[in-house]
Design a protein around this motif. Sequence first.
Motif, PDB file in Angstrom:
ATOM      1  N   LYS A 121       0.836  -1.195   0.000  1.00  0.00           N
ATOM      2  CA  LYS A 121       0.000   0.000   0.000  1.00  0.00           C
ATOM      3  C   LYS A 121       0.876   1.253   0.000  1.00  0.00           C
ATOM      4  CE  LYS A 121      -4.079  -0.108   2.232  1.00  0.00           C
ATOM      5  NZ  LYS A 121      -5.070  -0.022   3.329  1.00  0.00           N
ATOM      6  N   GLY A 122       1.910   1.203   0.812  1.00  0.00           N
ATOM      7  CA  GLY A 122       2.843   2.331   0.881  1.00  0.00           C
ATOM      8  C   GLY A 122       3.511   2.584  -0.467  1.00  0.00           C
ATOM      9  N   ALA A 123       3.899   1.492  -1.125  1.00  0.00           N
ATOM     10  CA  ALA A 123       4.553   1.624  -2.432  1.00  0.00           C
ATOM     11  C   ALA A 123       3.570   2.217  -3.447  1.00  0.00           C
ATOM     12  CB  ALA A 123       5.062   0.266  -2.907  1.00  0.00           C
ATOM     13  N   MET A 124       2.302   1.825  -3.363  1.00  0.00           N
ATOM     14  CA  MET A 124       1.298   2.351  -4.294  1.00  0.00           C
ATOM     15  C   MET A 124       1.093   3.852  -4.088  1.00  0.00           C
ATOM     16  SD  MET A 124       0.037   0.008  -6.371  1.00  0.00           S
ATOM     17  CE  MET A 124      -1.674   0.400  -6.764  1.00  0.00           C
ATOM     18  N   VAL A 125       1.128   4.273  -2.828  1.00  0.00           N
ATOM     19  CA  VAL A 125       0.952   5.698  -2.546  1.00  0.00           C
ATOM     20  C   VAL A 125       2.153   6.490  -3.067  1.00  0.00           C
ATOM     21  CG1 VAL A 125       0.780   7.415  -0.701  1.00  0.00           C
ATOM     22  CG2 VAL A 125      -0.604   5.325  -0.588  1.00  0.00           C
ATOM     23  N   ARG A 126       3.355   5.938  -2.859  1.00  0.00           N
ATOM     24  CA  ARG A 126       4.555   6.631  -3.363  1.00  0.00           C
ATOM     25  C   ARG A 126       4.553   6.647  -4.891  1.00  0.00           C
ATOM     26  NH1 ARG A 126       9.027   3.948  -2.351  1.00  0.00           N
ATOM     27  NH2 ARG A 126       8.125   2.197  -1.247  1.00  0.00           N
ATOM     28  N   LEU A 127       4.076   5.555  -5.474  1.00  0.00           N
ATOM     29  CA  LEU A 127       3.982   5.466  -6.930  1.00  0.00           C
ATOM     30  C   LEU A 127       3.098   6.585  -7.475  1.00  0.00           C
ATOM     31  CD1 LEU A 127       4.247   3.876  -9.610  1.00  0.00           C
ATOM     32  CD2 LEU A 127       2.398   2.419  -8.831  1.00  0.00           C
ATOM     33  N   ALA A 128       1.971   6.810  -6.802  1.00  0.00           N
ATOM     34  CA  ALA A 128       1.052   7.853  -7.248  1.00  0.00           C
ATOM     35  C   ALA A 128       1.699   9.227  -7.148  1.00  0.00           C
ATOM     36  CB  ALA A 128      -0.231   7.804  -6.423  1.00  0.00           C
ATOM     37  N   ALA A 129       2.680   9.344  -6.275  1.00  0.00           N
ATOM     38  CA  ALA A 129       3.377  10.612  -6.127  1.00  0.00           C
ATOM     39  C   ALA A 129       4.567  10.723  -7.082  1.00  0.00           C
ATOM     40  CB  ALA A 129       3.840  10.776  -4.681  1.00  0.00           C
ATOM     41  N   GLY A 130       4.716   9.729  -7.970  1.00  0.00           N
ATOM     42  CA  GLY A 130       5.736   9.839  -9.005  1.00  0.00           C
ATOM     43  C   GLY A 130       7.070   9.209  -8.665  1.00  0.00           C
ATOM     44  N   ASP A 131       7.081   8.308  -7.695  1.00  0.00           N
ATOM     45  CA  ASP A 131       8.331   7.677  -7.281  1.00  0.00           C
ATOM     46  C   ASP A 131       8.589   6.422  -8.128  1.00  0.00           C
ATOM     47  OD1 ASP A 131      10.298   6.212  -6.034  1.00  0.00           O
ATOM     48  OD2 ASP A 131       9.497   6.443  -4.007  1.00  0.00           O
ATOM     49  N   ARG A 132       9.597   6.507  -9.016  1.00  0.00           N
ATOM     50  CA  ARG A 132       9.878   5.413  -9.934  1.00  0.00           C
ATOM     51  C   ARG A 132      10.315   4.145  -9.199  1.00  0.00           C
ATOM     52  NH1 ARG A 132      11.989   5.429 -15.195  1.00  0.00           N
ATOM     53  NH2 ARG A 132      10.701   7.229 -15.540  1.00  0.00           N
TER      54      ARG A 132
END
Lengths: 230, 188
Positions: B12-23
């Motif tokens: 879930k944390g990775a998905m949230v960071r992903l949405a913020a543009g974290d490759r």
Amino acid sequence: MTERDQLAAEYALGLLEGEDLLAGRGLMAAEPEFAAMVAFWEGRLAPLLDEIGGAVPDEALWARIVAEIEAVPGGEVVSLKARVRFWQRAAAGAAMAAVGSVALLVLQPASTPAPTALPGPLVASIPIGDTPLRLGVTYLPDRKEMLVSASGLTADGVHDHELWLVPPEGELRSLGVVVPGREASMALDSETAALIRDGAQMVLTREPIGGKPDGQAAGPVVAEGAFATI
Amino acid sequence: MTAADTARERLKGAMVRLAAGDRAALEEVYRATSVKLFGICYRILGDRKEAEDALQDVYVNLWRRADRFDPERASPISWLAVFARNRAIDRLRSGRVQREAAPLEAAAEVADAAPLAEAMLIDAERTARVHHCLGQLEGYQRDNIRAAFFDGRTYAELAEAGGVPLGTMKSWIRRGMQRLKTCLEGAE
């Protein structure tokens, strides 16, 4: 279930094709209630997906994904817009508020317009000659995907028909050969997608089987139409 | 917190960071979920090459539109699994795929499954509910609904496979879905 509920169930299950599928996609884009009903089914049936075992994709696939993300011109803009939308929504939640405002500050100098809603689909209904037949074209800006429904048409075995976008300037852009009797969905490249807007013109030409041969002029225009918002 | 909970929270944390543009988050999500999602694409498309193209499409789209995932509302792996299934079915309907049905071959190759993803998947209550509700249906309703769900069959394909008229198949499935809905909503 109402007819609408039924269509949502069928859409979620993936049973639809042809015009019904087009109708479902249109409703997904236009009607939140329909989309919510589809989401209900997706969420409730999702546990079944656990029955499907995993499989290991080719190791090179990750590199291909990275390459595609980096190759798309304008890809950054697209993702920036998506990011803005995300943070706008996230900012509504207390937990996210602080991070959200920071992200918006960071994004502002890029002068990215903050879209308030997803763009809706564009449709065109192109009458074929003096027949009652119509070619249905739906463009989903959200997915850069175009659906061409030629379900009423039949192949004559001698010709194919090719659909073209008429840009304000420059050459016609092929949108592909129309498959008679079928509904086809195709992904558009970003450059072509950027040219599709309310009022954008299309023409249909008659070509040899397989479409316009390279190096030759396009065949005669047999029908034309324009995109309109719905 | 169990190991499964930890894994779910990490994803879930990775998905949230992903949405913020974290490759880097995209790679983390890929490593944690690609085996599960590839299994789904493979099952529906029945062809390795097509399934890989579909999987590529899934993660590229995930990167471009990660904002569609709402961490408050959905379990990330279940959301991703539905997303992958939908993209695979879109591909099937696009007419680009000439499918030779090979779901059994696919299943045999990958019987080891993906225990990590499995352990993270969705809450037990919902899982039990959908199985219970499918169990309430007539066999012919259940079999056809499952074939649509797992193999991406259309009404026309199901009617042909079952040797019944299209209208019959539609009414079987519609009545089945009606009953399923009532049950899933907890009224049965």
